[in-house]
Design a protein around this motif. Structure first.
Motif, PDB file in Angstrom:
ATOM      1  N   PHE B 234       0.984  -1.187  -0.343  1.00 47.94           N
ATOM      2  CA  PHE B 234      -0.072   0.097  -0.454  1.00 47.94           C
ATOM      3  C   PHE B 234       0.905   1.103  -0.061  1.00 47.94           C
ATOM      4  O   PHE B 234       0.710   2.289  -1.031  1.00 47.94           O
ATOM      5  CB  PHE B 234      -1.048   0.047   1.140  1.00 47.94           C
ATOM      6  CG  PHE B 234      -1.660  -1.096   1.041  1.00 47.94           C
ATOM      7  CD1 PHE B 234      -3.163  -0.771   0.561  1.00 47.94           C
ATOM      8  CD2 PHE B 234      -2.504  -2.234   1.575  1.00 47.94           C
ATOM      9  CE1 PHE B 234      -4.081  -1.168   0.340  1.00 47.94           C
ATOM     10  CE2 PHE B 234      -3.243  -3.092   1.860  1.00 47.94           C
ATOM     11  CZ  PHE B 234      -4.050  -2.338   0.169  1.00 47.94           C
ATOM     12  N   GLY B 235       1.756   1.224   0.746  1.00 48.22           N
ATOM     13  CA  GLY B 235       2.806   2.083   0.570  1.00 48.22           C
ATOM     14  C   GLY B 235       3.309   2.455  -0.984  1.00 48.22           C
ATOM     15  O   GLY B 235       3.504   3.733  -1.489  1.00 48.22           O
ATOM     16  N   ARG B 237       2.171   1.580  -3.835  1.00 48.79           N
ATOM     17  CA  ARG B 237       0.917   2.386  -4.094  1.00 48.79           C
ATOM     18  C   ARG B 237       0.836   3.413  -4.251  1.00 48.79           C
ATOM     19  O   ARG B 237       1.121   4.565  -5.441  1.00 48.79           O
ATOM     20  CB  ARG B 237      -0.461   1.777  -3.900  1.00 48.79           C
ATOM     21  CG  ARG B 237      -1.588   2.304  -4.693  1.00 48.79           C
ATOM     22  CD  ARG B 237      -2.431   1.622  -3.811  1.00 48.79           C
ATOM     23  NE  ARG B 237      -3.289   1.827  -3.085  1.00 48.79           N
ATOM     24  CZ  ARG B 237      -4.567   1.978  -2.916  1.00 48.79           C
ATOM     25  NH1 ARG B 237      -5.406   1.272  -3.503  1.00 48.79           N
ATOM     26  NH2 ARG B 237      -5.145   1.815  -1.209  1.00 48.79           N
ATOM     27  N   GLU B 248      -4.171   7.578  -6.353  1.00 44.04           N
ATOM     28  CA  GLU B 248      -3.474   6.069  -6.135  1.00 44.04           C
ATOM     29  C   GLU B 248      -4.474   5.320  -6.514  1.00 44.04           C
ATOM     30  O   GLU B 248      -3.940   3.933  -6.716  1.00 44.04           O
ATOM     31  CB  GLU B 248      -3.150   5.900  -4.517  1.00 44.04           C
ATOM     32  CG  GLU B 248      -4.325   5.939  -3.978  1.00 44.04           C
ATOM     33  CD  GLU B 248      -4.105   5.366  -2.075  1.00 44.04           C
ATOM     34  OE1 GLU B 248      -2.508   4.899  -2.280  1.00 44.04           O
ATOM     35  OE2 GLU B 248      -4.714   5.853  -1.355  1.00 44.04           O
ATOM     36  N   SER B 249      -5.603   4.979  -6.520  1.00 43.01           N
ATOM     37  CA  SER B 249      -6.279   4.318  -6.893  1.00 43.01           C
ATOM     38  C   SER B 249      -6.316   3.305  -8.282  1.00 43.01           C
ATOM     39  O   SER B 249      -6.906   2.848  -8.692  1.00 43.01           O
ATOM     40  CB  SER B 249      -7.985   4.525  -6.683  1.00 43.01           C
ATOM     41  OG  SER B 249      -7.996   4.479  -5.168  1.00 43.01           O
ATOM     42  N   TYR B 509      -4.205 -13.995  -1.019  1.00 38.84           N
ATOM     43  CA  TYR B 509      -2.465 -13.032  -0.921  1.00 38.84           C
ATOM     44  C   TYR B 509      -3.505 -12.290  -1.689  1.00 38.84           C
ATOM     45  O   TYR B 509      -4.080 -12.658  -2.741  1.00 38.84           O
ATOM     46  CB  TYR B 509      -1.493 -13.609  -1.860  1.00 38.84           C
ATOM     47  CG  TYR B 509      -0.656 -14.239  -0.628  1.00 38.84           C
ATOM     48  CD1 TYR B 509       0.428 -13.756   0.162  1.00 38.84           C
ATOM     49  CD2 TYR B 509      -0.580 -15.586  -1.238  1.00 38.84           C
ATOM     50  CE1 TYR B 509       0.926 -15.039   0.360  1.00 38.84           C
ATOM     51  CE2 TYR B 509      -0.118 -17.022  -0.553  1.00 38.84           C
ATOM     52  CZ  TYR B 509       0.531 -16.782   0.381  1.00 38.84           C
ATOM     53  OH  TYR B 509       1.676 -17.679   0.956  1.00 38.84           O
ATOM     54  N   SER B 510      -3.341 -11.053  -1.725  1.00 41.32           N
ATOM     55  CA  SER B 510      -4.621 -10.268  -3.157  1.00 41.32           C
ATOM     56  C   SER B 510      -3.282  -8.740  -3.295  1.00 41.32           C
ATOM     57  O   SER B 510      -2.356  -8.780  -2.683  1.00 41.32           O
ATOM     58  CB  SER B 510      -5.661  -9.863  -2.415  1.00 41.32           C
ATOM     59  OG  SER B 510      -6.430 -10.671  -1.989  1.00 41.32           O
ATOM     60  N   THR B 512      -3.317  -4.834  -3.901  1.00 43.92           N
ATOM     61  CA  THR B 512      -4.167  -3.638  -3.119  1.00 43.92           C
ATOM     62  C   THR B 512      -5.534  -3.269  -3.909  1.00 43.92           C
ATOM     63  O   THR B 512      -5.823  -2.703  -3.368  1.00 43.92           O
ATOM     64  CB  THR B 512      -2.690  -2.355  -3.591  1.00 43.92           C
ATOM     65  OG1 THR B 512      -3.070  -2.156  -4.647  1.00 43.92           O
ATOM     66  CG2 THR B 512      -2.059  -2.386  -2.538  1.00 43.92           C
ATOM     67  N   ASP B 513      -5.517  -3.286  -5.145  1.00 49.49           N
ATOM     68  CA  ASP B 513      -6.447  -3.490  -5.471  1.00 49.49           C
ATOM     69  C   ASP B 513      -8.151  -4.408  -4.375  1.00 49.49           C
ATOM     70  O   ASP B 513      -9.301  -3.964  -4.122  1.00 49.49           O
ATOM     71  CB  ASP B 513      -7.180  -3.714  -6.482  1.00 49.49           C
ATOM     72  CG  ASP B 513      -7.245  -2.500  -8.354  1.00 49.49           C
ATOM     73  OD1 ASP B 513      -7.286  -1.644  -7.498  1.00 49.49           O
ATOM     74  OD2 ASP B 513      -7.548  -2.690  -9.187  1.00 49.49           O
ATOM     75  N   SER B 514      -7.476  -5.364  -4.298  1.00 45.08           N
ATOM     76  CA  SER B 514      -8.505  -6.483  -3.742  1.00 45.08           C
ATOM     77  C   SER B 514      -8.460  -6.195  -2.593  1.00 45.08           C
ATOM     78  O   SER B 514      -8.963  -6.674  -1.704  1.00 45.08           O
ATOM     79  CB  SER B 514      -8.434  -7.570  -4.603  1.00 45.08           C
ATOM     80  OG  SER B 514      -9.409  -7.618  -6.032  1.00 45.08           O
ATOM     81  N   ALA B 515      -7.410  -6.275  -2.017  1.00 44.72           N
ATOM     82  CA  ALA B 515      -6.940  -6.784  -0.037  1.00 44.72           C
ATOM     83  C   ALA B 515      -7.647  -4.834   0.407  1.00 44.72           C
ATOM     84  O   ALA B 515      -7.646  -4.399   0.013  1.00 44.72           O
ATOM     85  CB  ALA B 515      -5.128  -6.412  -0.512  1.00 44.72           C
ATOM     86  N   PRO B 516      -8.140  -6.236   1.505  1.00 47.24           N
ATOM     87  CA  PRO B 516      -8.327  -5.248   2.660  1.00 47.24           C
ATOM     88  C   PRO B 516      -7.012  -4.729   3.167  1.00 47.24           C
ATOM     89  O   PRO B 516      -5.772  -4.635   2.446  1.00 47.24           O
ATOM     90  CB  PRO B 516      -8.386  -5.971   4.335  1.00 47.24           C
ATOM     91  CG  PRO B 516      -8.980  -7.360   3.429  1.00 47.24           C
ATOM     92  CD  PRO B 516      -7.554  -7.575   2.338  1.00 47.24           C
ATOM     93  N   TYR B 517      -7.268  -3.365   3.596  1.00 49.80           N
ATOM     94  CA  TYR B 517      -6.201  -2.461   3.786  1.00 49.80           C
ATOM     95  C   TYR B 517      -4.873  -3.216   5.008  1.00 49.80           C
ATOM     96  O   TYR B 517      -5.376  -4.123   5.845  1.00 49.80           O
ATOM     97  CB  TYR B 517      -6.158  -1.103   4.140  1.00 49.80           C
ATOM     98  CG  TYR B 517      -5.489   0.065   4.509  1.00 49.80           C
ATOM     99  CD1 TYR B 517      -4.072   0.230   3.880  1.00 49.80           C
ATOM    100  CD2 TYR B 517      -4.421   0.066   5.944  1.00 49.80           C
ATOM    101  CE1 TYR B 517      -2.635   1.220   3.989  1.00 49.80           C
ATOM    102  CE2 TYR B 517      -3.190   0.468   6.136  1.00 49.80           C
ATOM    103  CZ  TYR B 517      -2.676   0.711   5.303  1.00 49.80           C
ATOM    104  OH  TYR B 517      -1.399   1.694   5.294  1.00 49.80           O
TER     105      TYR B 517
END
Lengths: 754, 754
Positions: B234-235, B237, B248-249, B509-510, B512-517
């Motif tokens: 996430f960082g 991204r 970032e999205s 494993y996901s 960043t689009d799919s994963a919870p933060y």
């Protein structure tokens, strides 16, 4: 003035740019390391014994790694087409896969496939329903027709007399019978009885994108990663796990963007490709050619539907009766019984007899195609309504309005209709200029016909997850593939619910491991059901967002509003914080707020039936029999047009396919089971000019349970087209066409028989 | 008898099979279509002007597609190392990237890189803290040291006298000063004062897997898909979105399995590779070689720490003082100030003075390495405790126990310590056989030393999603990369909470689009913080599951239990339903139950400091100076050992790295800034024999806020090793080593100075 900020605005597809520039990757674009390309060797006979298969020349082709035949694969019970795998000893349709060549390149695979020598001993085949039902017909399944669990359920208790196992083995896969009231007495009491037999051929879904699948086996778990053009990634996960003998959680399916499906992509070669990949221990890609697509996939069944309706002289509907014979290729299908049901679903009638017989033939098995069997069922019911109106001297729309289903009427299966717009749709058709000017049209030698089509709509539980990012973007996840523009519609639903501009919403594609459960995309249910999950997820995300802002501002969440991407204190526009900043406070080292992540789950159980009426104006060339479609108006109750652009696209697309059904499309087989329309040169779909005169009119009778009142829109617009055009032809010429496609020779023959 | 069904059982890594068989794919295994391989041209000078770059020979190499220099890239403000990109006009460390060759193959890229001719005009360089602080030293940043937002925050108000912009430009990037009480008076009142200066060199994290990244640009959105070996997807991204100028999205980061990180993979070349990919419009892969990894990444800083402590004769701790000089390479860093903080965090003391100076030098910038700076800080504090005990005639552990932090004591920054196990850990060390037999050891000529290390533990919000599948498997999602065995631990947490066997849990494993933060993996916070999210998600999934079963059985959910993969009515073992069947009812066409999908969100704000004591037994060869580590006991309070196997792995791994710090590892630069230990032949890490004598002892003082009482376990075991070994050397020889690594020549020199 709309009550809504975003829904109802015509909104271009959010992924339009990626699609038109070719940037979006489809399954056929995937190139994985060490991937082998598969090419089928297809049967050239409808029925033959396989004496031998010589693969020696094929394996010698440089780049060919494996030539796989049934002998290399486990001998599974072929309880459905998906488990038939490769032909074992016998072929039973032209186009049946006999062997698969796996090679480093597509061209090597194709070269290899040409060199596989299959020695066939031809056998007699029954390639249409009459031949298959004839005394002494060759049997598709000499030891008994295989039955899958799903198939048995499709018949079952309600259906009554299934051809049980103690009956003689034949090509009859099953029969259904539903009776209500006293049909004989009702016909006896009728003043007008109309009765005809209708026939529609096998028709192919013919998406631009063919079937495409990539399977990467996992030698550790025995599972696999799968990428495919799939209407139901979660279904494919289950099917593949079953054939690999692993829990479904060890298979991960990436639903790739789908370049058209229309019912054909609910499962076909997934288990075979998964077994191939597991067998050779390599990633395998299967992308069908157009010819293979037409030869060896799962088109709509051929139907023969004898139908009969009785009316009192005041137009009261007394009785409805139909007997359907469905030619479903080599495998049984519940579609014949469904066609009979659809015939009598939307004009409530106390006396009904619905029968169907499912015949297997030496042709490919069948599948779903947009509003399965409904174009045929409504060709029957709407032609008979038209004819009855003529005989009763009544207006064709008024006669329908007398019997049309209304909210509160009994539904055919169980319960009562919720709020529906069948009457409103017919009334709108009555006011339409084409219908209003039908007499003038007739005077010009044209004909105008009307018909309506109805669709109950599918239901399935599903879920969504909605996250707020540090850029102020709301990411929305659902577990379905991209099909028919749903990302744009879901973006609007999330935007409206959360209170954010639609361009600040991103729709996320996920694999089955990561995605909320989405179910299949089909049955006109995606927006209707999952839309509610998206709304719930967005509402929860909004609540979480306001709660963080409330703590920051030390006010109650009720005193906050979201305006222009900021949360602000009502009445104090200067006290505001950007959505991205709120997200940032929940997505940072040492942050004290939980990340914004809304969870939306739904299991809507109320249906929202939807209706599309169509009015066709035609000109018939009496010299050649050619039907020239001059105008086609599509009026549809969509409940709420969330995105009018997408809704109109569905209406136009459905009607274009309806035009194909009515005038052009037919999978034509000769008596030996050879497909005569085996390419897009021969299989005729309407071209741009032929499909151009379509006008759409959106009606909105909100459904109680749909997202903001929306109903499913995908299926209805294909249903009424055949009937509308056939009624227009009758209006123009006085002859009733009962067989599709209504090609010039068929029309000419009918005209000559006047 | 454990209160738990699954946690506490030593559980092998769930992904062990995939890892040991090589089936698991790492970033370097990715081969994307059209992908270009990047190879750096690195500076050969610590400081030089770039007169010219001739790429003509390089671009002529077959397969080379692009040779990129700073001139081809936007001239960004280099406010952190990540934005330095390629050298522009001047190089400031040996190993700085000057150009990048992009080619179809790695070998073509390497050939091309060798042929890029850079014409340098060498300049004088200051390559260590003394040279950089000297009068007239060449300046790393002649126009002022760049400061990133993050860096400024790391200093800030509490730090006091930052070298502001109105001061003279120098190599001093900043200073910090924290004072509490009256240090001078406290020292004056002390009976015993101990004081030394300690030095540790730059040390490299040296994971088995080097830095690796693949970026696929998206020309439509301007964003990218990214795959990388990353501690914080996430960082990454965010960083990539910033340099590409998109939200970032529009960047999606797939956190790939990480083959070791230890703090080094929080961000380095992500923006550069993203810019390269966007610039050439192709997918770009960067995988560093081992040599590049050592030359051009971000090792731990070199620290010189002058430290002083005062005690009363009864052992009461009167004052603590330290002054740290940190050599952080070309960029500023807050690590020197952090080292000073760590010195005085765990022995509460009223009189404290902590100062630090950050010096930039012509060497690569620095980053985090497992418990950043703490091995140095605790080398200081624990050596001084040992020495004070000696002078006071007290037992070294008893003296520590007098001052050790206890729950309720003031924490160094704010608030009070929660329940902590510092005392329990010291008491366990006191009872340990090696410590108990230290006199016997001494008689054999050995030495025994003890030390403790403490770690506050990081915090970050995070979330999880937990789904139940039709195979009865619970899928658990969190948004972090696979690092340090967390999947196995999370599977245990979910299993325990839901009531299902751990082998029925799958970790997903996901991207960043799919994963919870998930935040970053580091700071010993992953299990402590995200573990709570997993527990909440699993608990919600359990509740949903029981609610479906309750409706099926028409009983209250309270009357249900989950046993052996089935929900059953308490007291009626025959009334039960398989978990998979429940999921099936919520994942099917027409189903009436919402899919089981638990949402777990957390923002734990209480810390759970953790402690690891170590007891070393050494033998010192007085002829050669070689220190032979005979035994190393690691005792650690882990709160709750969720998976003792994983915990012991962390304890052993940390201690092995501690042994490296103590005895072997050093990034040794000559005065010209050339790295002398630039390969694993020269950069010495402990081998299997040298690291073998490690014994672990798990202690459990449950934390109030951790999952089932667990504390973070990753950082603590590396902290005390230097000090324990140094104290053992002093016990054996009477000499105190103050510089690492304690190599034979250094020890010999110290022995000679006795």
């Amino acid at each position: 003035m709309s009550d809504f900020s975003f829904i109802g605005n015509p909104t271009p597809a959010v992924d339009g740019g990626e699609k038109v520039t070719g940037n979006l990757k489809y399954t056929a674009d995937l190139k994985l390391g060490g991937m082998l390309h598969a090419r089928f060797v297809l049967s050239t006979y409808a029925h033959a014994k396989i004496a031998s298969i010589d693969v020696s020349a094929a394996v010698a082709v440089p780049g060919v790694r494996h030539v796989v035949t049934a002998a290399d694969l486990p001998d599974l019970v072929p309880h459905s087409r998906m488990y038939l795998m490769l032909a074992r000893g016998r072929v039973i349709f032209v186009g049946q896969p006999v062997a698969v060549v796996l090679a480093d390149t597509l061209s090597a695979a194709a070269d290899g496939a040409e060199l596989v020598e299959v020695d066939y001993e031809p056998l007699e085949a029954a390639t249409n329903m009459d031949a298959a039902l004839a005394e002494g017909a060759p049997l598709v399944w000499p030891t008994g027709i295989p039955r899958g669990a799903g198939d048995e359920a499709a018949h079952g208790a309600e259906a009554g007399g299934d051809a049980g196992s103690d009956e003689e083995i034949s090509n009859i896969a099953g029969t259904t019978r539903i009776e209500r009231g006293d049909v004989d007495a009702a016909f006896a009491a009728s003043d007008v009885i109309v009765e005809r037999t209708f026939e529609t051929p096998m028709v192919h879904q013919s998406s631009i994108e063919t079937q495409a699948l990539v399977v990467q086996p996992n030698p550790i778990t025995g599972g696999a990663n799968v990428w495919g053009s799939l209407q139901n990634p979660f279904g494919a996960r289950w099917d593949i796990a079953e054939v690999l003998g692993v829990p479904e959680s060890d298979v991960n399916v990436y639903g790739m963007p789908v370049g058209g499906a229309f019912g054909a992509k609910f499962g076909l070669y997934e288990p075979l490709v998964a077994l191939l990949a597991a067998t050779v221990g390599k990633t395998v890609s299967l992308v069908l050619t157009r010819g293979e697509e037409l030869l060896t996939t799962n088109p709509a069944p051929a139907l023969r539907m004898s139908a009969k309706m009785g009316f009192k002289s005041d137009g009261a509907l007394m009785a409805m009766q139909t007997n359907v014979i469905a030619d479903t290729g080599i495998y049984p299908s519940g579609l014949g019984g469904f066609a009979a049901m659809q015939f009598a679903s939307f004009y409530p009638c106390e006396n009904v007899l619905l029968e169907s017989t499912n015949v297997v033939t030496f042709k490919p098995s069948v599948g779903a195609y947009r509003a399965p069997t409904s174009p045929t069922s409504f060709m029957a019911v709407e032609t008979l309504f038209d004819e009855a109106a003529e005989q009763l001297g009544m207006d064709a729309i008024e006669l329908r309005l007398k019997s049309a289903a209304r909210g509160g009427d009994a539904m055919p299966d169980t319960g009562e209709f919720p709020t529906i717009g069948m009457v409103e749709t017919l009334e709108a058709a009555r006011e339409h200029p084409i219908w209003q000017h039908r007499d003038e049209a007739r005077q010009k030698g044209h004909g105008v016909g009307v018909a309506i089509g109805g669709w109950m709509g599918g239901l399935e539980p599903g879920a969504s997850v909605c996250k707020l990012n540090r850029d102020g973007v709301l990411q929305v996840q659902i577990g379905t593939a991209d099909l028919s523009g749903t990302p744009t519609t879901f973006a609007l639903l999330a935007a409206e619910t959360f209170g954010i501009a639609p361009d600040k919403v991103r729709f996320v594609y996920s694999d089955t491991d990561s995605a909320p459960y989405g179910g299949g995309v089909g049955g006109s249910k995606t927006t209707y059901t999952l839309g509610n999950a998206v709304i719930r997820a967005a509402a929860e995300a909004r609540k979480q967002t306001l709660s963080i802002a409330a703590e920051e501002f030390e006010v109650s969440a009720e005193d906050l509003e979201i305006v222009d991407g900021r949360v602000r204190v009502r009445g104090f526009p200067d006290r505001s914080i950007a959505l991205g900043e709120i997200a940032g406070k929940s997505m940072t080292f040492g942050g004290k707020y939980e990340p914004v992540q809304g969870n939306g789950r739904q299991a809507v159980t109320d249906r929202a039936p939807s209706f599309s009426a169509q009015i066709a104006e035609v000109e018939v060339d009496e010299e050649t029999g050619e039907v020239n479609l001059l105008n086609l108006a599509v009026l549809q109750d969509v409940g709420r047009a969330l995105n009018p652009l997408a809704v109109e696209g569905q209406m136009q697309g459905g009607a274009i396919q309806g035009v194909g059904w009515a005038l052009y499309e037919e999978m034509r087989y000769d008596d030996d089971g050879q497909l005569l329309s085996g390419s897009w040169m021969d299989y005729a779909m309407p071209d741009a000019v032929q499909a151009s005169p379509i006008e759409t009119q959106i009606l909105e009778v909100p459904s109680e349970s749909g997202p903001f009142g929306a109903r499913g829109v995908g299926e209805p617009p294909v249903i009424a087209t055949i009937a509308a055009i056939a009624n227009a032809v009758a209006h123009a010429t006085g002859v009733r066409l009962t067989q599709t496609p209504m090609t010039a020779p068929r029309v000419l023959e009918a005209l000559e028989g006047r």
